[in-house]
Write a protein that holds these residues in place. Sequence first.
Motif: not given
Lengths: 383, 275
Positions: B224-249
Amino acid sequence: MAEVVFSKVQKKFGAFTAVHGLDLSIAEGEFVSLLGPSGCGKTTTLRMLAGLEFPSSGDIQIGDRVVNDLAPGQRDIAMVFQSYALYPHLTVGDNIGYPLKKRGVGKAERLAAVAKTAELLQLTELLKRKPRQLSGGQQQRVALGRALVRDPQVFLLDEPLSNLDAKLRGYMRVELVELHRRLGRTMVYVTHDQLEAMTMSDRIAVMEGGKLQQFAPPAQVYAEPANRFVASFIGTPGMTLIDGDLSQTGGVWTFNAPGLSMPVGPLTDEATAGPACLGVRPEHVSIGTGPVQGVIQVVEKTGHENIVIIGLEGGHRLTGRVPAPQSWSIGESVQLTLEAEHAHIFGAGPHGARLNRPHETAPLKTKHNPDKTKPKLQKAANE
Amino acid sequence: MLTFRKILFNLMAWSIVLAVAFPLFWMLVTSVKPGFELFRRPPTILPETWTFEHYWKLLSETNFLIYFRNSIILSSATTLVVVAVATLGAFSLVRFKYRGRESLAFLVLFTYLLPSVVLIIPLYLLLVGLGVSNTIFSLVIAYTTFALPYALWLLRSFMAGIPEDLESAALCDGATRMGAFRDVILPQLLPGIISTALFTFILSWNEYLYALVLVNSDSSRPLTTGVMNMLISSFNIEWSLLMAASVMMSVPLIIVFAFLQSYLTRGFGAGGVKG
Ligand SMILES: Nc1ncnc2c1ncn2[C@@H]1O[C@H](COP(=O)(O)OP(=O)(O)O)[C@@H](O)[C@H]1O
Ligand SMILES: [Mg+2]
């Protein structure tokens, strides 16, 4: 096989006393029923004997051991529960074999014992089934099998037949008596059904309100109930109980109630003039001629006999039992005789003691003969 | 009239199903769309080109697998501890008679009613004091504090549904107290234990707040925190990676559910029904 002795056993649940100073001595090989209305402490007594409850005070002895501090498994008893308490996840075979398994009996020996027990109880075809796939009667036999598979010193049965239908109950009564005869083991049987207690027991312990009321063979409990409670509890239809007064003139006791006055047999020294209670069993009422006047109120036809309820002048009601050909119409006036030699006199109050002098001459026929345990003892010693 | 009501009922049921299912569907679809297709207007419902590059990237170039392993260890360990303690605790609360038994049960529930935010600082200080802060183990302890009361109450009601005579019978048959518990109580309790385990596992798997506050090293962060930390920053959200991570989670939960679903429904029915 062992005798069972309760000495001054008391059980309290918080402030509530479920069993009051119970003294009970059950002979080796005896079949004893604990009989009483619901809530009188029968199950509690049995559970104390099993080691599932511990007495608040007093001692319980099985054989020559005081078992107060022993766990159930160390007491060498087997218990059949009212709910059967079959292990739902185990097959019938595993249920029956469980007590042996817990005592470290090897698998081959265990299976042989289970097969033998199943044979005895006609469960062989059902060994692979789960309890929920069985009928009530079959479950009951499995519960019995689980107790029988070992050879415990004492069998404890808590209303084992109460969940069966009437016909099966009658059948199982006979089976249990037969089983007891064959095994010769001490059995303590809890029931609220007087028919079961009367037909199966060597002796009956009648309990009420956590107190032992009488401990005697069935015939004696019936013929000489120790007090008014026992008198009212045993017998169907019940004994007629009429409150009145006792008076003595010239050594002869007379019982008086409105519309009723009759001499009564020899009483004990405890008898005093004053309030008392007359008890008459239905079969000791004869209708036709006699000094008592009554009006037929109800006639219940059971086939081979009729139960007649008669209103007396004083407002009391009397139950009579007459052979079927004799019948009366409702509202008919009749004359009655109450057989004085079979009438019971009890002291005042719901637990008034029986005041009749015991019959010296008529020895009671009982199934249980304490002497019969002696040869068995010897046999056990020889084995 | 009847058919009208039936249609209305169906309509409502399906709209709820759609409302729940659509985000999941969108997550799945987004995770297999190439990046350039993501913000196109009008949006494509099904991707024009399918790609698994986001999955590959997550697995090969990021800490995703480490977080995944952490989450598995964390959730399994929490579940194990919670179920073991709650089972024995529930047994005690139902079967043994002692002073304050009921109050104890309510006290336990009371801790569950306190908001996590209130508990988190004392818990953090406690874990630092124990010298286990910033480890997976510290999270196991923290998760146990909020999962245990719930599990205890759930199992208590399951336990109360098991007839006491069963245990008495086992004792008479020569079992020890522990033996009776193992041979008779546990098998009866199995549906309850499985439901409790499942709930605990899901709670731990999805937990975010404690993980955020108590752990800040990549080696012990859960998903939960790992993915947030890695893919979401103040400047950018890596939507594709986030969704792929969510699927695998979601995959482990789906697998666990699929296997235990029959137990779970059986579990919900237990307690009230005997036999
Ligand atoms: N565990 C217990 N806690 C409190 N009261 C109990 C408990 N077990 C039995 N009792 C009470 O003791 C009395 C006798 O119960 P029991 O022995 O089960 O009666 P019986 O088997 O004769 O119907 C009842 O009034 C019952 O409510
Ligand atoms: Mg009872």
